[in-house]
Design a protein around this motif. Structure first.
Motif, short mmCIF file in Angstrom:
data_model
loop_
_atom_site.label_atom_id
_atom_site.label_comp_id
_atom_site.label_asym_id
_atom_site.label_seq_id
_atom_site.Cartn_x
_atom_site.Cartn_y
_atom_site.Cartn_z
N SER A 67 0.83 -1.20 0.00
CA SER A 67 0.00 0.00 0.00
C SER A 67 0.87 1.25 0.00
O SER A 67 2.10 1.18 0.06
CB SER A 67 -0.92 -0.01 1.22
N GLY A 68 0.22 2.41 -0.03
CA GLY A 68 0.97 3.67 -0.02
C GLY A 68 1.74 3.89 1.26
O GLY A 68 2.74 4.60 1.27
N THR A 69 1.30 3.28 2.37
CA THR A 69 2.01 3.39 3.65
C THR A 69 3.02 2.27 3.85
O THR A 69 3.60 2.16 4.93
CB THR A 69 0.99 3.38 4.80
N GLY A 70 3.21 1.42 2.83
CA GLY A 70 4.18 0.34 2.93
C GLY A 70 3.66 -0.91 3.62
O GLY A 70 4.44 -1.81 3.93
N GLN A 71 2.35 -0.98 3.86
CA GLN A 71 1.77 -2.14 4.54
C GLN A 71 1.38 -3.21 3.52
O GLN A 71 1.06 -2.90 2.37
CB GLN A 71 0.54 -1.72 5.35
N PRO A 72 1.36 -4.49 3.94
CA PRO A 72 0.87 -5.55 3.04
C PRO A 72 -0.61 -5.32 2.72
O PRO A 72 -1.39 -4.87 3.57
CB PRO A 72 1.08 -6.83 3.86
N LEU A 73 -0.99 -5.64 1.52
CA LEU A 73 -2.37 -5.41 1.09
C LEU A 73 -3.29 -6.44 1.72
O LEU A 73 -2.99 -7.64 1.76
CB LEU A 73 -2.45 -5.49 -0.43
N LYS A 74 -4.43 -5.96 2.23
CA LYS A 74 -5.48 -6.81 2.78
C LYS A 74 -6.80 -6.42 2.14
O LYS A 74 -6.90 -5.42 1.42
CB LYS A 74 -5.56 -6.65 4.30
N ALA A 75 -7.85 -7.22 2.43
CA ALA A 75 -9.15 -6.95 1.83
C ALA A 75 -9.68 -5.59 2.24
O ALA A 75 -10.26 -4.86 1.42
CB ALA A 75 -10.14 -8.05 2.21
N THR A 76 -9.47 -5.20 3.50
CA THR A 76 -9.96 -3.89 3.95
C THR A 76 -9.23 -2.75 3.24
O THR A 76 -9.83 -1.72 2.92
CB THR A 76 -9.75 -3.77 5.47
N ILE A 77 -7.92 -2.93 3.00
CA ILE A 77 -7.16 -1.89 2.30
C ILE A 77 -7.62 -1.79 0.85
O ILE A 77 -7.77 -0.68 0.31
CB ILE A 77 -5.65 -2.18 2.39
N VAL A 78 -7.86 -2.94 0.21
CA VAL A 78 -8.37 -2.90 -1.17
C VAL A 78 -9.72 -2.21 -1.22
O VAL A 78 -10.01 -1.44 -2.14
CB VAL A 78 -8.45 -4.33 -1.73
N ARG A 79 -10.58 -2.45 -0.20
CA ARG A 79 -11.89 -1.82 -0.17
C ARG A 79 -11.74 -0.31 -0.04
O ARG A 79 -12.46 0.46 -0.70
CB ARG A 79 -12.70 -2.39 0.99
N ARG A 80 -10.81 0.15 0.82
CA ARG A 80 -10.61 1.60 0.96
C ARG A 80 -10.07 2.21 -0.33
O ARG A 80 -10.43 3.34 -0.69
CB ARG A 80 -9.64 1.87 2.12
N ILE A 81 -9.19 1.50 -1.01
CA ILE A 81 -8.66 2.01 -2.28
C ILE A 81 -9.80 2.13 -3.30
O ILE A 81 -9.87 3.10 -4.07
CB ILE A 81 -7.54 1.10 -2.79
N ARG A 82 -10.70 1.14 -3.31
CA ARG A 82 -11.85 1.22 -4.23
C ARG A 82 -12.68 2.46 -3.95
O ARG A 82 -13.06 3.20 -4.87
CB ARG A 82 -12.73 -0.02 -4.08
N ASP A 83 -12.96 2.69 -2.68
CA ASP A 83 -13.78 3.85 -2.32
C ASP A 83 -13.06 5.15 -2.63
O ASP A 83 -13.70 6.12 -3.06
CB ASP A 83 -14.13 3.78 -0.83
N ARG A 84 -11.73 5.18 -2.38
CA ARG A 84 -10.98 6.42 -2.60
C ARG A 84 -10.93 6.80 -4.07
O ARG A 84 -11.07 7.98 -4.43
CB ARG A 84 -9.55 6.23 -2.04
N TYR A 85 -10.79 5.85 -4.95
CA TYR A 85 -10.66 6.14 -6.39
C TYR A 85 -11.93 5.88 -7.17
O TYR A 85 -11.93 5.95 -8.40
CB TYR A 85 -9.51 5.31 -6.96
N GLY A 86 -13.02 5.59 -6.49
CA GLY A 86 -14.31 5.42 -7.17
C GLY A 86 -14.38 4.23 -8.11
O GLY A 86 -15.02 4.31 -9.16
N LEU A 87 -13.73 3.13 -7.73
CA LEU A 87 -13.77 1.93 -8.57
C LEU A 87 -15.02 1.11 -8.24
O LEU A 87 -15.38 0.95 -7.07
CB LEU A 87 -12.51 1.08 -8.34
N ARG A 88 -15.71 0.58 -9.26
CA ARG A 88 -16.89 -0.24 -9.05
C ARG A 88 -16.46 -1.59 -8.48
O ARG A 88 -15.49 -2.19 -8.92
CB ARG A 88 -17.65 -0.43 -10.36
N SER A 89 -17.23 -2.06 -7.50
CA SER A 89 -16.89 -3.30 -6.82
C SER A 89 -17.15 -4.50 -7.73
O SER A 89 -17.77 -4.40 -8.80
CB SER A 89 -17.71 -3.42 -5.54
N HIS A 90 -16.69 -5.67 -7.26
CA HIS A 90 -16.89 -6.90 -8.04
C HIS A 90 -18.37 -7.24 -8.19
O HIS A 90 -18.82 -7.57 -9.30
CB HIS A 90 -16.12 -8.04 -7.38
N PRO A 91 -19.22 -7.14 -7.12
CA PRO A 91 -20.66 -7.39 -7.32
C PRO A 91 -21.30 -6.43 -8.31
O PRO A 91 -22.17 -6.82 -9.10
CB PRO A 91 -21.24 -7.22 -5.91
#
Length: 482
Positions: free
Chosen positions: A376-400
């Motif tokens: 991630s941008g903070t150097g942390q390993p990627l997790k499902a919660t981080i991917v969800r926040r990235i989706r919300d931050r950049y307005g990406l449509r979810s998988h459903p």
């Protein structure tokens, strides 16, 4: 010095200037003003001086002593008697005191080298308004970080800050410039230039000496003509006298020019001086890169080489560095990213998430990108919660949402279309009557629309004997009914 004297209980003599004990010498604790008097007085350096002070009337009408500039002293004779320090040391002290004292003046040039980490403290100028810039410090994880701020107008007129420049970026660039300027090759080139300048200075000195000789010849010629004229011919004698006076003035001017240039010129470097200058390059690099070198010493090194640095911040940071020898260098640096920009997710990670969302859930995407070595941008390993926040931050449509865009139905939508319960939908999916894809990390599915001719199974209990009610007993007879 004052603190050290008082710590050791050392006393200094002073003469009482007024009162009943006027003229009496007493021993008292040292004061800051007394130290400055001693350091500024050339008598302690063995010099005789007259005219340092001049009595002038003040506002009240009473006259008092006023310290005069050195060029206005009536007399100054160095080494007139034995001093506590040499006169050269005295002049070096005056230079140091002057450079330190200007930090409190209006222009705030240079200033003393203090303990703070700002390498260019007191040497930066604003490229927009031309005023001196001050230093602010910010606490970071690695320690204090300097920032150069032009706030003179803001303090004086209440206007906004003119500009602020990140200090670490500029200091690293200036440090690289000084290291590059003091490499052995650069010193060799500088010595070659010095030799060329010395040769040109010698040529110019020869020309000035020739000018003195010509002026001397013209003066001698005018003198002989004047002495040879008939005294009774006053008209010719007056003209020749005027010519002689003009020649004398030209000779005096030529001699003054020659002596002034000779005194201002620099001597030729001998072999020992050349070796010392070349060794200074290596000494500078060693001292500069030594982690044990105090920041105050680094500042003093910079002050020996740099006159000032003019900063301009626009789309990029521009630093105009003026060295002590008169050379000027222009350095350009990118503007450092803000904290929120540094913590942003890398664009390639965002693009990879956007691509994988078509076929994978947040947890699956986190596992895939971690396997690829992304963080991630903070150097942390990627997790499902981080991917969800990235989706919300950049307005990406979810998988459903993307499955729904493809025409697939959620659990409730397909149950409503078929007119069956939610559990029945899951049973039919387990039996292969319905197909779908995993929509999220909870195991929920999105289903493909069912075909119109879906063979609906019989709803009810499966065929076979029904279980007997609890508490009843049944018996069967051969060939008979129950």
């Amino acid at each position: 010095m004052v603190k050290e004297f008082n710590r050791q209980s050392l006393l200094l003599p002073r003469r009482i200037q007024s009162g009943p004990d006027k003229g009496k010498v007493v021993w008292a604790a040292i004061a800051h003003s007394r130290v400055l008097q001693i350091l500024h007085n050339p008598r302690y350096a063995g010099a005789f001086v007259y005219g340092r002070h001049q009595h002038k009337p003040g506002v009240s009408g009473k006259s008092g002593p006023a310290l005069q500039p050195r060029e206005q002293w009536i007399a100054l004779f160095p080494d007139a008697h034995v001093g506590y320090v040499s006169f050269a040391k005295y002049e070096a002290n005056q230079t140091r005191l002057a450079s330190n004292a200007t930090a409190y003046g209006k222009d705030r040039r240079h200033g003393p080298a203090r303990e703070g980490p700002a390498l260019l403290q007191g040497m930066t100028m604003c490229g927009l308004c031309g005023r001196r810039m001050t230093v602010r410090y910010h606490h970071r994880k690695h320690g204090l970080e300097p920032e150069y701020v032009c706030q003179a107008k803001g303090i004086e007129y209440g206007s906004p800050i003119c500009q602020r420049v990140h200090g670490a970026v500029v200091e690293h660039a200036v440090g690289r410039l000084l290291i590059k300027a003091l490499t052995p090759h650069a010193v060799t080139a500088a010595l070659a230039v010095a030799d060329e300048l010395t040769a040109r200075a010698d040529e110019a000195e020869q020309l000035r000496a020739a000018a003195v000789e010509r002026a001397q010849y013209q003066t001698d010629l005018a003198r002989r003509r004047y002495l040879a004229v008939d005294p009774d011919n006053r008209l010719v004698a007056g003209s020749l006298e005027a010519d002689w006076n003009a020649a004398l003035r030209e000779l005096a001017t030529a001699r003054d020019t020659y002596e002034s240039a000779k005194n201002d010129g620099h001597g030729v470097l001998d072999d020992a001086q050349r070796a010392r200058i070349t060794a200074l390059a290596g000494d500078f690099l060693t001292l500069w890169h030594d982690p044990d070198t105090p920041m105050r010493e680094r500042k003093r090194l910079v002050r020996l080489l740099v006159t000032d640095v003019t900063l301009v911040r626009a789309d990029q940071i521009t630093a105009h560095v003026r060295l002590t020898g008169g050379q000027e260098h222009t350095l350009t640096m990118p503007v450092p990213l803000a904290a929120w920009q540094i913590r942003q997710t890398p664009p390639d990670v965002v693009a990879a998430i956007d691509e994988l969302l078509d076929d994978h859930t947040d947890g699956q995407i986190a596992a895939i990108l971690t396997e690829r070595g992304h963080v991630s941008g903070t150097g942390q390993p990627l997790k499902a919660t981080i991917v969800r926040r990235i989706r919300d931050r950049y307005g990406l449509r979810s998988h459903p949402q993307r499955l729904a865009d493809q025409g697939m139905l959620s659990l409730r939508e397909i149950a409503r279309r078929l007119g069956i319960g939610l559990n029945t939908v899951q049973i039919w999916r387990n039996n292969g009557l319905l197909t779908g894809r995993v929509a999220n990390d909870k195991g929920e599915y999105f289903y493909f629309p069912p075909p119109p001719d879906l063979a609906r199974p019989r709803i009810g209990r499966p065929p076979g004997p029904r279980p007997a009610p609890a508490g009843t007993t049944t018996e069967s007879a051969q060939g008979g009914a129950v």
